[in-house]
Design a protein around this motif. Structure first.
Motif, PDB file in Angstrom:
ATOM      1  N   LEU A   1      -8.609 -11.094  -2.097  1.00  0.00           N
ATOM      2  CA  LEU A   1      -8.037  -9.749  -2.667  1.00  0.00           C
ATOM      3  C   LEU A   1      -6.547  -9.902  -3.147  1.00  0.00           C
ATOM      4  O   LEU A   1      -5.938 -10.679  -2.347  1.00  0.00           O
ATOM      5  CB  LEU A   1      -8.454  -8.638  -1.933  1.00  0.00           C
TER       6      LEU A   1
ATOM      7  N   GLU B   1     -11.905  -6.034 -11.011  1.00  0.00           N
ATOM      8  CA  GLU B   1     -12.826  -6.790 -10.305  1.00  0.00           C
ATOM      9  C   GLU B   1     -13.376  -7.973 -11.265  1.00  0.00           C
ATOM     10  O   GLU B   1     -13.478  -7.803 -12.167  1.00  0.00           O
ATOM     11  CB  GLU B   1     -14.115  -6.252  -9.720  1.00  0.00           C
TER      12      GLU B   1
ATOM     13  N   LEU C   1      -5.768 -11.547   1.710  1.00  0.00           N
ATOM     14  CA  LEU C   1      -4.976 -10.765   0.817  1.00  0.00           C
ATOM     15  C   LEU C   1      -3.705 -11.557   0.451  1.00  0.00           C
ATOM     16  O   LEU C   1      -2.994 -11.826   1.044  1.00  0.00           O
ATOM     17  CB  LEU C   1      -4.502  -9.343   1.650  1.00  0.00           C
TER      18      LEU C   1
ATOM     19  N   ALA D   1      -8.480  -7.335  -7.442  1.00  0.00           N
ATOM     20  CA  ALA D   1      -6.878  -6.707  -7.088  1.00  0.00           C
ATOM     21  C   ALA D   1      -6.549  -5.409  -7.656  1.00  0.00           C
ATOM     22  O   ALA D   1      -7.185  -4.906  -8.465  1.00  0.00           O
ATOM     23  CB  ALA D   1      -6.099  -7.934  -7.897  1.00  0.00           C
TER      24      ALA D   1
ATOM     25  N   THR E   1     -16.943  -6.729  -3.546  1.00  0.00           N
ATOM     26  CA  THR E   1     -15.835  -5.741  -4.300  1.00  0.00           C
ATOM     27  C   THR E   1     -16.198  -4.324  -4.567  1.00  0.00           C
ATOM     28  O   THR E   1     -15.232  -3.372  -4.658  1.00  0.00           O
ATOM     29  CB  THR E   1     -15.129  -6.472  -5.549  1.00  0.00           C
TER      30      THR E   1
ATOM     31  N   SER F   1      -2.825  -7.744  -4.505  1.00  0.00           N
ATOM     32  CA  SER F   1      -2.275  -6.655  -4.936  1.00  0.00           C
ATOM     33  C   SER F   1      -0.516  -6.686  -5.024  1.00  0.00           C
ATOM     34  O   SER F   1      -0.044  -7.519  -4.712  1.00  0.00           O
ATOM     35  CB  SER F   1      -1.910  -5.762  -3.391  1.00  0.00           C
TER      36      SER F   1
ATOM     37  N   ILE G   1      -8.644  -0.758  -9.227  1.00  0.00           N
ATOM     38  CA  ILE G   1      -9.139  -2.204  -8.776  1.00  0.00           C
ATOM     39  C   ILE G   1      -9.692  -2.855 -10.252  1.00  0.00           C
ATOM     40  O   ILE G   1     -10.487  -2.348 -10.858  1.00  0.00           O
ATOM     41  CB  ILE G   1     -10.186  -1.823  -7.709  1.00  0.00           C
TER      42      ILE G   1
END
Length: 305
Positions: free
Chosen positions: A95, A271, A123, A143, A279, A97, A269
């Motif tokens: 993931l 995906e 992450l 993300a 996810t 961010s 999000i």
């Protein structure tokens, strides 16, 4: 599952009494709420809302649908939980961010780890362009990013989660709830968010539209760094009010909302579609986490939201 999403929006609109109230509840734009309701009415071949002037009421068909929609969604949510309980989520998930989304996403991942101990998450904190690139290429499974114009790529899925409204933030030694925003611009140095970014450019446009002329002091590409400088009384700023940072309760800061509370940016999000069965669980947990934050609830792992 678009009909399920539309029914959730319908319930929010029916309970809130307006599309604007529903938009706040389900983290959509008012226009998107209206579009979903028109699609639902087309699917059901009936009118659900009677809009006269500024008021909005349910039609007889809407009144008939509401309790059934509430019951149907309760059954759907229970079914989904039961199925997920029978199919533990496991494996490695990559993931990404923005750094400003880390507070919210880390809380969500802590909850997921509690519910699914066999799930391992890597992450990565990266800038917007890199996150988009890595999700589209499949390097990342999903993300948390700011909404953009996404490429037409099979499997790519964008889900809006929340919006961040524009605010003026100043040190509490120079501002209070009754201070005017224009007085800050005329008296104190201004710290800009980078105008090369879409958010920074939007902020600049809002200021020009409000005829606010800043006394520019610094221009930075980090909202967190900017607010830290404001905390030290270096200057004041106009930035999105970030989720999960609790600036409004910081005794060193004064947060002033702009008239109409214009949206600075929409986050959600993105995906890749490679591992949608996992996810999707992250996405649903994030949305539920946001709902718990709005209602002041607690998470299953005991973390206060």
């Amino acid at each position: 599952m678009s009909t399920i999403r539309f029914l959730r929006t319908f319930i929010a609109a029916a309970h809130g009494g307006s599309f604007a109230a529903a938009a706040e509840q389900v983290a959509l734009t008012q226009a998107a709420v209206g579009q979903q309701m028109r699609a639902l009415e087309a699917e059901l071949k009936t009118t659900l809302f009677d809009k006269t002037g500024r008021s909005m009421m349910l039609t007889p068909a809407g009144h008939l649908l509401l309790p059934r929609a509430v019951d149907l969604l309760a059954q759907y949510d229970a079914m989904r939980r039961d199925i997920q309980d029978q199919q533990p989520i496991a494996g490695n998930l990559k993931l990404g961010s923005l750094i400003t989304g880390m507070g919210l996403l880390s809380t969500t991942l802590a909850e997921l780890k509690f519910l699914h101990p066999s799930l391992e998450v890597e992450l990565r904190v990266q800038d917007q362009s890199k996150l988009m690139e890595d999700v589209i290429s499949g390097e990342l499974d999903a993300a948390l990013v700011v909404e953009r114009q996404w490429p037409d790529k099979p499997g790519l899925l964008w889900t809006q989660c929340y919006v961040e409204t524009l605010t003026v933030i100043a040190n509490s030694s120079i501002a209070s709830a009754d201070v005017t925003i224009s007085s800050l611009f005329s008296a104190y140095p201004f710290i800009r968010f980078d105008r090369r970014t879409p958010t920074g450019a939007h902020i600049d446009k809002i200021m020009r539209g409000m005829h606010l002329v800043p006394q520019d002091f610094l221009e930075l590409n980090s909202i967190l760094s900017i607010v830290e400088l404001v905390r030290k009384n270096v200057g004041f700023t106009m930035v999105p009010l970030l989720k999960n940072f609790d600036w409004e309760n910081d005794p060193n800061l004064c947060v002033l909302h702009l008239p109409g509370r214009p949206v600075a940016r929409r986050l959600g999000i993105l995906e890749s579609g490679r591992r949608s069965h996992i996810t999707g669980v992250v996405r649903d947990e994030l949305l539920e986490q946001l709902q718990r934050m709005r209602s002041g609830g607690r998470t299953a792992s005991g973390f206060s939201s």
